[in-house]
Design a protein around this motif. Structure first.
Motif, PDB file in Angstrom:
ATOM      1  N   ASP A 181      52.137   9.681   9.735  1.00  0.00           N
ATOM      2  CA  ASP A 181      51.899  10.989   9.114  1.00  0.00           C
ATOM      3  C   ASP A 181      51.574  10.843   7.633  1.00  0.00           C
ATOM      4  O   ASP A 181      50.661  11.500   7.119  1.00  0.00           O
ATOM      5  CB  ASP A 181      53.095  11.916   9.308  1.00  0.00           C
ATOM      6  CG  ASP A 181      53.228  12.398  10.741  1.00  0.00           C
ATOM      7  OD1 ASP A 181      52.207  12.421  11.446  1.00  0.00           O
ATOM      8  OD2 ASP A 181      54.353  12.746  11.137  1.00  0.00           O
ATOM      9  N   GLY A 182      52.295   9.987   6.953  1.00  0.00           N
ATOM     10  CA  GLY A 182      52.014   9.736   5.543  1.00  0.00           C
ATOM     11  C   GLY A 182      50.647   9.103   5.341  1.00  0.00           C
ATOM     12  O   GLY A 182      49.929   9.427   4.398  1.00  0.00           O
ATOM     13  N   LEU A 183      50.274   8.210   6.251  1.00  0.00           N
ATOM     14  CA  LEU A 183      48.950   7.587   6.168  1.00  0.00           C
ATOM     15  C   LEU A 183      47.848   8.611   6.420  1.00  0.00           C
ATOM     16  O   LEU A 183      46.809   8.576   5.768  1.00  0.00           O
ATOM     17  CB  LEU A 183      48.839   6.436   7.166  1.00  0.00           C
ATOM     18  CG  LEU A 183      49.673   5.198   6.845  1.00  0.00           C
ATOM     19  CD1 LEU A 183      49.618   4.205   7.987  1.00  0.00           C
ATOM     20  CD2 LEU A 183      49.206   4.565   5.547  1.00  0.00           C
ATOM     21  N   ARG A 184      48.075   9.521   7.354  1.00  0.00           N
ATOM     22  CA  ARG A 184      47.081  10.572   7.611  1.00  0.00           C
ATOM     23  C   ARG A 184      46.895  11.453   6.385  1.00  0.00           C
ATOM     24  O   ARG A 184      45.774  11.797   6.024  1.00  0.00           O
ATOM     25  CB  ARG A 184      47.509  11.436   8.796  1.00  0.00           C
ATOM     26  CG  ARG A 184      47.231  10.814  10.118  1.00  0.00           C
ATOM     27  CD  ARG A 184      47.463  11.831  11.240  1.00  0.00           C
ATOM     28  NE  ARG A 184      47.598  11.133  12.494  1.00  0.00           N
ATOM     29  CZ  ARG A 184      48.651  11.190  13.284  1.00  0.00           C
ATOM     30  NH1 ARG A 184      49.679  11.951  12.979  1.00  0.00           N
ATOM     31  NH2 ARG A 184      48.681  10.519  14.403  1.00  0.00           N
ATOM     32  N   ARG A 185      48.003  11.840   5.750  1.00  0.00           N
ATOM     33  CA  ARG A 185      47.903  12.662   4.530  1.00  0.00           C
ATOM     34  C   ARG A 185      47.165  11.904   3.433  1.00  0.00           C
ATOM     35  O   ARG A 185      46.311  12.456   2.751  1.00  0.00           O
ATOM     36  CB  ARG A 185      49.288  13.082   4.046  1.00  0.00           C
ATOM     37  CG  ARG A 185      49.885  14.219   4.853  1.00  0.00           C
ATOM     38  CD  ARG A 185      51.152  14.758   4.199  1.00  0.00           C
ATOM     39  NE  ARG A 185      52.208  13.759   4.082  1.00  0.00           N
ATOM     40  CZ  ARG A 185      53.082  13.467   5.021  1.00  0.00           C
ATOM     41  NH1 ARG A 185      53.065  14.115   6.168  1.00  0.00           N
ATOM     42  NH2 ARG A 185      54.004  12.544   4.832  1.00  0.00           N
ATOM     43  N   PHE A 186      47.494  10.642   3.271  1.00  0.00           N
ATOM     44  CA  PHE A 186      46.820   9.813   2.278  1.00  0.00           C
ATOM     45  C   PHE A 186      45.325   9.714   2.602  1.00  0.00           C
ATOM     46  O   PHE A 186      44.475   9.868   1.723  1.00  0.00           O
ATOM     47  CB  PHE A 186      47.469   8.430   2.239  1.00  0.00           C
ATOM     48  CG  PHE A 186      46.860   7.491   1.241  1.00  0.00           C
ATOM     49  CD1 PHE A 186      46.821   7.815  -0.102  1.00  0.00           C
ATOM     50  CD2 PHE A 186      46.341   6.271   1.638  1.00  0.00           C
ATOM     51  CE1 PHE A 186      46.278   6.940  -1.032  1.00  0.00           C
ATOM     52  CE2 PHE A 186      45.799   5.393   0.722  1.00  0.00           C
ATOM     53  CZ  PHE A 186      45.766   5.725  -0.613  1.00  0.00           C
ATOM     54  N   GLY A 187      45.010   9.496   3.870  1.00  0.00           N
ATOM     55  CA  GLY A 187      43.609   9.432   4.293  1.00  0.00           C
ATOM     56  C   GLY A 187      42.880  10.747   4.045  1.00  0.00           C
ATOM     57  O   GLY A 187      41.728  10.759   3.608  1.00  0.00           O
ATOM     58  N   TYR A 188      43.565  11.859   4.289  1.00  0.00           N
ATOM     59  CA  TYR A 188      42.954  13.164   4.042  1.00  0.00           C
ATOM     60  C   TYR A 188      42.660  13.359   2.562  1.00  0.00           C
ATOM     61  O   TYR A 188      41.599  13.865   2.181  1.00  0.00           O
ATOM     62  CB  TYR A 188      43.855  14.288   4.550  1.00  0.00           C
ATOM     63  CG  TYR A 188      43.337  15.656   4.183  1.00  0.00           C
ATOM     64  CD1 TYR A 188      42.245  16.191   4.836  1.00  0.00           C
ATOM     65  CD2 TYR A 188      43.917  16.385   3.158  1.00  0.00           C
ATOM     66  CE1 TYR A 188      41.744  17.437   4.491  1.00  0.00           C
ATOM     67  CE2 TYR A 188      43.436  17.626   2.805  1.00  0.00           C
ATOM     68  CZ  TYR A 188      42.346  18.148   3.479  1.00  0.00           C
ATOM     69  OH  TYR A 188      41.844  19.371   3.120  1.00  0.00           O
ATOM     70  N   LEU A 189      43.589  12.958   1.725  1.00  0.00           N
ATOM     71  CA  LEU A 189      43.378  13.106   0.294  1.00  0.00           C
ATOM     72  C   LEU A 189      42.250  12.216  -0.205  1.00  0.00           C
ATOM     73  O   LEU A 189      41.568  12.552  -1.169  1.00  0.00           O
ATOM     74  CB  LEU A 189      44.670  12.814  -0.466  1.00  0.00           C
ATOM     75  CG  LEU A 189      45.764  13.851  -0.230  1.00  0.00           C
ATOM     76  CD1 LEU A 189      47.084  13.367  -0.803  1.00  0.00           C
ATOM     77  CD2 LEU A 189      45.382  15.188  -0.831  1.00  0.00           C
ATOM     78  N   LEU A 190      42.027  11.094   0.447  1.00  0.00           N
ATOM     79  CA  LEU A 190      40.915  10.220   0.074  1.00  0.00           C
ATOM     80  C   LEU A 190      39.576  10.742   0.585  1.00  0.00           C
ATOM     81  O   LEU A 190      38.558  10.598  -0.080  1.00  0.00           O
ATOM     82  CB  LEU A 190      41.140   8.803   0.608  1.00  0.00           C
ATOM     83  CG  LEU A 190      42.283   8.014  -0.015  1.00  0.00           C
ATOM     84  CD1 LEU A 190      42.448   6.687   0.705  1.00  0.00           C
ATOM     85  CD2 LEU A 190      42.058   7.803  -1.488  1.00  0.00           C
ATOM     86  N   THR A 191      39.580  11.357   1.768  1.00  0.00           N
ATOM     87  CA  THR A 191      38.309  11.759   2.387  1.00  0.00           C
ATOM     88  C   THR A 191      38.013  13.243   2.276  1.00  0.00           C
ATOM     89  O   THR A 191      36.857  13.641   2.254  1.00  0.00           O
ATOM     90  CB  THR A 191      38.297  11.404   3.887  1.00  0.00           C
ATOM     91  OG1 THR A 191      39.332  12.137   4.554  1.00  0.00           O
ATOM     92  CG2 THR A 191      38.487   9.916   4.115  1.00  0.00           C
ATOM     93  N   GLY A 192      39.055  14.081   2.261  1.00  0.00           N
ATOM     94  CA  GLY A 192      38.842  15.523   2.236  1.00  0.00           C
ATOM     95  C   GLY A 192      38.537  16.099   3.606  1.00  0.00           C
ATOM     96  O   GLY A 192      38.136  17.255   3.720  1.00  0.00           O
ATOM     97  N   ASP A 193      38.712  15.316   4.652  1.00  0.00           N
ATOM     98  CA  ASP A 193      38.385  15.753   6.004  1.00  0.00           C
ATOM     99  C   ASP A 193      39.413  15.144   6.964  1.00  0.00           C
ATOM    100  O   ASP A 193      39.572  13.919   7.019  1.00  0.00           O
ATOM    101  CB  ASP A 193      36.972  15.277   6.360  1.00  0.00           C
ATOM    102  CG  ASP A 193      36.523  15.671   7.750  1.00  0.00           C
ATOM    103  OD1 ASP A 193      37.319  16.249   8.517  1.00  0.00           O
ATOM    104  OD2 ASP A 193      35.353  15.398   8.086  1.00  0.00           O
ATOM    105  N   TRP A 194      40.102  16.013   7.713  1.00  0.00           N
ATOM    106  CA  TRP A 194      41.146  15.520   8.621  1.00  0.00           C
ATOM    107  C   TRP A 194      40.591  14.601   9.706  1.00  0.00           C
ATOM    108  O   TRP A 194      41.225  13.616  10.080  1.00  0.00           O
ATOM    109  CB  TRP A 194      41.899  16.683   9.275  1.00  0.00           C
ATOM    110  CG  TRP A 194      42.881  17.325   8.362  1.00  0.00           C
ATOM    111  CD1 TRP A 194      42.790  18.562   7.799  1.00  0.00           C
ATOM    112  CD2 TRP A 194      44.107  16.768   7.868  1.00  0.00           C
ATOM    113  NE1 TRP A 194      43.875  18.798   6.990  1.00  0.00           N
ATOM    114  CE2 TRP A 194      44.705  17.723   7.011  1.00  0.00           C
ATOM    115  CE3 TRP A 194      44.751  15.551   8.049  1.00  0.00           C
ATOM    116  CZ2 TRP A 194      45.914  17.496   6.366  1.00  0.00           C
ATOM    117  CZ3 TRP A 194      45.963  15.333   7.409  1.00  0.00           C
ATOM    118  CH2 TRP A 194      46.526  16.288   6.583  1.00  0.00           C
TER     119      TRP A 194
END
Length: 160
Positions: A6-19
């Protein structure tokens, strides 16, 4: 992996801007981590997988098929009235964050969104603490400018 995904997904979202892209990047990063697990398990795996995730996002951006939408100055409709709505503020910050260069965005997200120290951020991004500090300063300065730009655009839309 289950505890950290979950933390990695949030981090990935903040890097990409797309879930959706974030989910793909996390899956790719975890696959790459699995391939080198015997070597990676001896290291700080948290920092290692986050670095892999940053690299995956960077590789994704370099691909020819990736095209970003371009923002135009003309708004299709007047902006909503200024409010203290937390959702609107969050969207504004996320859109400004998406306009930062990749390296600055990674540093700002790690330092201020995930509340990591300079040393932890440097370890994750495999750079010096001085680089983290300079990228933080530049990223925050640019982020402030982008947010001021959004606010001035909103004020012009409300006055007009």
């Amino acid at each position: 992996m289950v505890a950290r995904v979950d933390g990695l997904r949030r981090f990935g979202y903040l890097l990409t801007g797309d879930w959706h892209r974030a989910e793909d990047a996390v899956q790719t990063a975890l696959t790459k981590l699995y391939v080198v697990w015997t070597r990676a398990s001896k290291l700080n795996t948290e920092a290692y997988v986050r670095r892999i995730l940053v690299n995956v996002v960077n590789e994704d951006r370099r691909r020819a098929w990736f095209r970003r939408e371009r923002v135009s100055q003309a708004l299709p409709e007047p902006p909503p009235a200024a409010s203290a709505d937390a959702g609107a503020v969050r969207l504004t910050v996320l859109s400004a964050l998406a306009r930062l260069p990749t390296r600055q965005r990674a540093v700002v997200v790690l330092r201020f969104w995930e509340d990591r120290s300079v040393e932890q951020t440097a370890e994750i991004l495999r750079c010096s603490p001085g680089t983290v500090k300079s990228q933080s300063a530049r990223g925050l300065e640019k982020l402030r400018g982008l947010l001021e730009e959004v606010e001035s655009t909103r004020a012009e839309g409300v006055v007009a």
